[in-house]
Design a protein around this motif. Structure first.
Motif, PDB file in Angstrom:
ATOM      1  N   HIS A   2       0.841  -1.196   0.000  1.00 57.49           N
ATOM      2  CA  HIS A   2       0.000   0.000   0.000  1.00 57.49           C
ATOM      3  C   HIS A   2       0.879   1.249   0.000  1.00 57.49           C
ATOM      4  O   HIS A   2       2.062   1.204   0.347  1.00 57.49           O
ATOM      5  CB  HIS A   2      -0.897   0.012   1.234  1.00 57.49           C
ATOM      6  N   LYS A   3       0.275   2.368  -0.389  1.00 57.78           N
ATOM      7  CA  LYS A   3       0.997   3.648  -0.438  1.00 57.78           C
ATOM      8  C   LYS A   3       1.612   3.993   0.914  1.00 57.78           C
ATOM      9  O   LYS A   3       2.738   4.485   0.975  1.00 57.78           O
ATOM     10  CB  LYS A   3       0.066   4.777  -0.888  1.00 57.78           C
ATOM     11  N   LYS A   4       0.901   3.741   1.986  1.00 57.12           N
ATOM     12  CA  LYS A   4       1.379   4.076   3.331  1.00 57.12           C
ATOM     13  C   LYS A   4       2.651   3.289   3.662  1.00 57.12           C
ATOM     14  O   LYS A   4       3.624   3.841   4.181  1.00 57.12           O
ATOM     15  CB  LYS A   4       0.280   3.794   4.361  1.00 57.12           C
ATOM     16  N   GLU A   5       2.648   1.991   3.356  1.00 57.06           N
ATOM     17  CA  GLU A   5       3.818   1.167   3.633  1.00 57.06           C
ATOM     18  C   GLU A   5       5.023   1.631   2.801  1.00 57.06           C
ATOM     19  O   GLU A   5       6.137   1.747   3.310  1.00 57.06           O
ATOM     20  CB  GLU A   5       3.523  -0.299   3.349  1.00 57.06           C
ATOM     21  N   ALA A   6       4.785   1.927   1.532  1.00 56.72           N
ATOM     22  CA  ALA A   6       5.855   2.423   0.663  1.00 56.72           C
ATOM     23  C   ALA A   6       6.380   3.752   1.194  1.00 56.72           C
ATOM     24  O   ALA A   6       7.598   3.977   1.261  1.00 56.72           O
ATOM     25  CB  ALA A   6       5.355   2.569  -0.766  1.00 56.72           C
ATOM     26  N   SER A   7       5.485   4.641   1.580  1.00 58.35           N
ATOM     27  CA  SER A   7       5.882   5.942   2.106  1.00 58.35           C
ATOM     28  C   SER A   7       6.728   5.783   3.367  1.00 58.35           C
ATOM     29  O   SER A   7       7.750   6.462   3.531  1.00 58.35           O
ATOM     30  CB  SER A   7       4.632   6.770   2.403  1.00 58.35           C
ATOM     31  N   ASP A   8       6.330   4.877   4.252  1.00 55.91           N
ATOM     32  CA  ASP A   8       7.089   4.637   5.484  1.00 55.91           C
ATOM     33  C   ASP A   8       8.493   4.119   5.180  1.00 55.91           C
ATOM     34  O   ASP A   8       9.460   4.520   5.827  1.00 55.91           O
ATOM     35  CB  ASP A   8       6.353   3.652   6.392  1.00 55.91           C
ATOM     36  N   LEU A   9       8.599   3.239   4.195  1.00 56.19           N
ATOM     37  CA  LEU A   9       9.912   2.710   3.829  1.00 56.19           C
ATOM     38  C   LEU A   9      10.797   3.799   3.230  1.00 56.19           C
ATOM     39  O   LEU A   9      11.992   3.881   3.535  1.00 56.19           O
ATOM     40  CB  LEU A   9       9.772   1.540   2.854  1.00 56.19           C
ATOM     41  N   PHE A  10      10.211   4.650   2.403  1.00 56.11           N
ATOM     42  CA  PHE A  10      10.998   5.743   1.829  1.00 56.11           C
ATOM     43  C   PHE A  10      11.441   6.733   2.905  1.00 56.11           C
ATOM     44  O   PHE A  10      12.556   7.248   2.852  1.00 56.11           O
ATOM     45  CB  PHE A  10      10.238   6.449   0.712  1.00 56.11           C
ATOM     46  N   LYS A  11      10.590   6.977   3.897  1.00 53.24           N
ATOM     47  CA  LYS A  11      10.998   7.846   5.012  1.00 53.24           C
ATOM     48  C   LYS A  11      12.167   7.215   5.758  1.00 53.24           C
ATOM     49  O   LYS A  11      13.123   7.901   6.119  1.00 53.24           O
ATOM     50  CB  LYS A  11       9.832   8.072   5.963  1.00 53.24           C
ATOM     51  N   LEU A  12      12.079   5.911   5.993  1.00 55.20           N
ATOM     52  CA  LEU A  12      13.143   5.195   6.676  1.00 55.20           C
ATOM     53  C   LEU A  12      14.446   5.295   5.894  1.00 55.20           C
ATOM     54  O   LEU A  12      15.523   5.465   6.459  1.00 55.20           O
ATOM     55  CB  LEU A  12      12.744   3.722   6.846  1.00 55.20           C
ATOM     56  N   LEU A  13      14.352   5.222   4.582  1.00 54.48           N
ATOM     57  CA  LEU A  13      15.535   5.284   3.727  1.00 54.48           C
ATOM     58  C   LEU A  13      15.965   6.722   3.429  1.00 54.48           C
ATOM     59  O   LEU A  13      16.864   6.944   2.625  1.00 54.48           O
ATOM     60  CB  LEU A  13      15.276   4.516   2.425  1.00 54.48           C
TER      61      LEU A  13
END
Length: 93
Positions: A2-13
């Motif tokens: 989902h967009k939220k999970e992808a967004s969280d991973l990009f924030k982490l990275l």
């Protein structure tokens, strides 16, 4: 994914050291914390913080072996993120 999970991973990275850690784990395979400490220019406590965030996000796996912790990248999750990014956008705006 989902967009939220992808967004969280990009924030982490969004942190240069975490990107560097992930890149080394992807290319080198499993590495112990002592090896990662030589690669990332930071203190041991800071490395632990980065690794805890990466493990909590499921982007990195941790395996304890006595007093050592060995880390490896979650290639399946990286592939999901790549598939999410490369999939057509269903946006109207």
């Amino acid at each position: 994914m989902h967009k939220k999970e992808a967004s969280d991973l990009f924030k982490l990275l969004g942190d240069e050291n975490r990107v560097k850690i992930c890149k080394f784990l992807y290319n080198k395979g499993e590495m112990c914390a002592c090896e990662l400490l030589k690669i990332v220019d930071c203190k041991q406590a800071t490395l632990s913080h980065h690794m805890n965030l990466l493990v909590k996000s499921n982007l990195v796996f941790a395996r304890e072996d006595g007093k050592w912790v060995h880390y490896s990248i979650n290639k399946k999750l990286l592939l999901e993120l790549m598939n999410f990014i490369s999939s057509p956008c269903n946006c109207t705006k």
